[in-house]
Design an enzyme around this catalytic site. Structure first.
Site, short mmCIF file in Angstrom:
data_model
loop_
_atom_site.label_atom_id
_atom_site.label_comp_id
_atom_site.label_asym_id
_atom_site.label_seq_id
_atom_site.Cartn_x
_atom_site.Cartn_y
_atom_site.Cartn_z
N LYS A 26 0.83 -1.22 0.00
CA LYS A 26 0.00 0.00 0.00
C LYS A 26 0.86 1.27 0.00
CE LYS A 26 -2.34 -1.37 3.62
NZ LYS A 26 -1.87 -2.77 3.73
N THR A 27 1.87 1.30 0.86
CA THR A 27 2.77 2.47 0.90
C THR A 27 3.54 2.60 -0.41
OG1 THR A 27 3.00 2.25 3.30
CG2 THR A 27 4.65 3.57 2.15
N ASP B 129 -1.43 6.71 6.32
CA ASP B 129 -1.42 5.27 6.62
C ASP B 129 -2.31 5.00 7.83
OD1 ASP B 129 -0.77 2.65 6.31
OD2 ASP B 129 1.23 2.81 7.20
N THR C 244 -5.81 -1.34 6.96
CA THR C 244 -5.88 -2.80 7.07
C THR C 244 -7.25 -3.25 7.53
OG1 THR C 244 -4.98 -2.64 9.32
CG2 THR C 244 -3.41 -3.02 7.54
N ARG D 156 6.42 -8.41 1.76
CA ARG D 156 7.29 -7.91 2.82
C ARG D 156 7.95 -9.06 3.57
NH1 ARG D 156 4.27 -4.24 6.90
NH2 ARG D 156 4.36 -2.80 5.13
#
Length: 345
Positions: A73-74, A118, A167, A226
């Site tokens: 997302k980032t 975020d 999330t 990640r």
């Protein structure tokens, strides 16, 4: 850089020169949508949104990126800023606890700037209500004074694009969610997509890794890039320190870090073991389960359970959590009798 004799199973250990990677995450982030691996549908939708905004010489619509942690997302927010040619401002929901905090950020934006928030669902309610007007009309109302003498002063804002990441999209109030022009739902990655992620990362980290080792790491990465990149670095470290390589280095490194063949870590197995050994497979309530493994119930519910449910090792019932037959097999245990717990959901 040194290389062992068999290139089909070799992990090439980096020389001191290639150890100069100082910012792993920054180095591994793709810089544009073409480099971004996976999420094909979302990439196509974002590309269309950006192309249309560029052709009409306007700021892109507000974007909401929803999905589990670690899916990009980032990174996508940074790519939107890069491809639209506008600066990026990064903040987070927990940092915006008052309407004044948000007003300070919004009033300092330059025309076309991308504001990335975020964990946007964790913003204060007063800030969320201010954000409604800012997203729709590019202005905010600032209250001056208190009581009967209070005055509302309108403040015009420069046109901007808000990118929110969450999330838990269900925690966003409907008025805020409806003001996003585009909502992207990021999905977990398939194993072959994670292999592509690992191949790209190994190239950027000056590593050469065999396909069987890449597939092994990808299969234990819980569908999350990640985690895949993190495991790759741990395998790289193990290969460097222990002067070994190939599939042996992968197995040894991941065993050292308690990551099994399904991607379960120490806490995952502790939760499953507690359900199987102490509660005969369940059902068992969340609070009881959290106490039995010494963790917070929120950690069990938000970190451990989603993956165990997704891989079919755990089910959630009205009476509590129940381990599946696959869980008994995975831990090598035999089911004897059903549990009697589960009254504290």
């Amino acid at each position: 850089m040194t290389r062992d004799e068999d290139p089909t199973t070799a992990i090439v250990r980096p020389t001191p020169e290639s150890e100069a990677e100082l910012a792993f995450e920054g180095a591994l982030r793709p810089k544009n949508l073409a480099e971004f691996v996976g999420q094909e549908k979302v990439r196509a939708q974002l590309q269309l949104l950006l192309d249309a905004a560029r052709m009409q010489n306007r700021t892109p619509d507000h974007i909401l990126l929803a999905g589990p942690p670690g899916l990009g997302k980032t990174t996508l927010a940074m790519i939107v800023a890069e491809e639209s040619g506008h600066p990026l401002r990064i903040s987070s929901g927990p940092a915006i606890q008052h309407a004044g905090d948000l007003a300070a950020v919004l009033s300092s934006l330059v025309p076309g700037e991308i504001l990335f928030i975020d964990e946007i669902h964790r913003m204060a309610r007063s800030a969320e209500e201010m954000l409604y007007l800012a997203m729709e009309d590019f202005r905010i109302d600032i209250m001056v004074g208190k009581g009967a003498g209070a005055t509302s002063i309108p403040l015009d804002l420069a046109p901007f694009t808000l990118i929110g990441a969450t999330t838990r999209s269900g925690l966003l109030p409907n008025p805020l969610r409806d003001r996003f022009g585009f909502t992207a739902h990021l999905e977990f990655y398939e194993t072959h997509e994670l292999e592509e992620v690992l191949v790209r990362a190994s190239r950027l980290l000056a590593l050469e890794i065999a396909s069987d080792a890449t597939a092994e790491i990808a299969g234990r990465s819980r569908g999350t890039p990640r985690i895949a990149n993190r495991l790759l670095r741990r395998v790289r470290d193990y290969a460097l320190v222990h002067d070994t390589d190939g599939l042996h280095a992968v197995h040894a490194a991941l065993e050292l870090y308690d990551v099994d063949e399904l991607g379960l870590d120490r806490l995952d197995r502790a939760v499953l073991s507690a359900i199987l050994a102490r509660f005969d497979g369940g059902p068992v309530g969340l609070n009881t389960l959290a106490v039995s493994v010494g963790e917070e119930s929120e950690t069990i519910e938000s970190v451990v359970e989603p993956f165990l449910v997704r891989v079919g090792l755990l089910t959630r019932t009205p009476r509590g959590r129940v381990a599946t037959k696959a869980a008994w097999r995975h831990l090598g245990m035999t089911q004897e009798s059903p549990g009697l717990f589960g009254d504290d959901l």
